[in-house]
Design a protein around this motif. Structure first.
Motif, mmCIF file in Angstrom:
data_model
loop_
_atom_site.group_PDB
_atom_site.id
_atom_site.type_symbol
_atom_site.label_atom_id
_atom_site.label_comp_id
_atom_site.label_asym_id
_atom_site.label_seq_id
_atom_site.Cartn_x
_atom_site.Cartn_y
_atom_site.Cartn_z
ATOM 1 N N GLY A 115 0.821 -1.197 0.000
ATOM 2 C CA GLY A 115 0.000 0.000 0.000
ATOM 3 C C GLY A 115 0.852 1.243 0.000
ATOM 4 O O GLY A 115 2.007 1.219 0.436
ATOM 5 N N ASP A 116 0.293 2.322 -0.504
ATOM 6 C CA ASP A 116 0.992 3.594 -0.563
ATOM 7 C C ASP A 116 0.132 4.685 0.035
ATOM 8 O O ASP A 116 -1.104 4.663 -0.088
ATOM 9 C CB ASP A 116 1.333 3.957 -2.011
ATOM 10 C CG ASP A 116 2.369 3.025 -2.605
ATOM 11 O OD1 ASP A 116 3.387 2.767 -1.945
ATOM 12 O OD2 ASP A 116 2.157 2.557 -3.738
ATOM 13 N N GLY A 117 0.770 5.645 0.657
ATOM 14 C CA GLY A 117 0.087 6.774 1.254
ATOM 15 C C GLY A 117 -0.627 6.390 2.543
ATOM 16 O O GLY A 117 -0.768 5.213 2.878
ATOM 17 N N ARG A 118 -1.053 7.398 3.267
ATOM 18 C CA ARG A 118 -1.732 7.143 4.539
ATOM 19 C C ARG A 118 -3.056 6.418 4.342
ATOM 20 O O ARG A 118 -3.420 5.566 5.156
ATOM 21 C CB ARG A 118 -1.935 8.454 5.289
ATOM 22 C CG ARG A 118 -0.628 9.021 5.802
ATOM 23 C CD ARG A 118 -0.845 10.305 6.555
ATOM 24 N NE ARG A 118 0.408 10.825 7.058
ATOM 25 C CZ ARG A 118 0.731 12.105 7.020
ATOM 26 N NH1 ARG A 118 -0.107 13.001 6.522
ATOM 27 N NH2 ARG A 118 1.883 12.499 7.507
ATOM 28 N N ASP A 119 -3.766 6.731 3.257
ATOM 29 C CA ASP A 119 -5.014 6.007 2.991
ATOM 30 C C ASP A 119 -4.741 4.526 2.757
ATOM 31 O O ASP A 119 -5.481 3.664 3.220
ATOM 32 C CB ASP A 119 -5.747 6.596 1.785
ATOM 33 C CG ASP A 119 -6.340 7.969 2.053
ATOM 34 O OD1 ASP A 119 -6.509 8.340 3.239
ATOM 35 O OD2 ASP A 119 -6.641 8.671 1.068
ATOM 36 N N GLY A 120 -3.649 4.242 2.049
ATOM 37 C CA GLY A 120 -3.270 2.857 1.806
ATOM 38 C C GLY A 120 -2.910 2.130 3.092
ATOM 39 O O GLY A 120 -3.307 0.978 3.298
#
Length: 118
Positions: free
Chosen positions: A43-48
């Motif tokens: 996953g990438d980013g805080r949402d990920g």
């Protein structure tokens, strides 16, 4: 950089089941450009990150992460091990993570699964 403190914050984020409190921990613990990968998910980013953590809670309800002794690091790198299992019970899953810290937050993480059930 205190490896134990950073690793403990990481584990706290992964253990939080309340979405609003977890989001606060994700914001404090992971950079906006966080990149995470392990043998079964990425996953990438805080949402990920938030989605990955939520997915673990859905797949393993009632399980908790426990930080194992020995977190260490040098420069901007940190390495630590953990176990995942039912609260108060034996943990069937164990892993180790290596992270890169930027501005006091995790910017990149590579996770390894050291023990998984058959």
């Amino acid at each position: 950089m205190n490896a134990e403190t950073l690793a403990a914050a990481y584990i706290s984020a992964w253990n939080e089941t309340d979405p609003a409190r977890r989001r606060t921990l994700v914001e404090k613990t992971f950079s906006g450009a966080i990149s995470y990968v392990d043998p079964v998910m990425a996953g990438d980013g805080r949402d990920g990150m938030d989605a990955l953590i939520s997915g673990v809670h859905q797949k393993f309800p009632g399980f908790r992460f426990n930080l194992l002794p020995g977190a260490n690091g040098y420069g901007k790198h940190i390495r630590f091990s953990w176990e995942l299992g039912p609260a108060g019970g034996e943990a069937p899953i164990q892993g180790s993570d290596v992270g890169v810290i930027e501005d006091g937050r995790f910017a990149r993480i590579i996770g390894f699964l050291d023990r998984v059930p058959a």
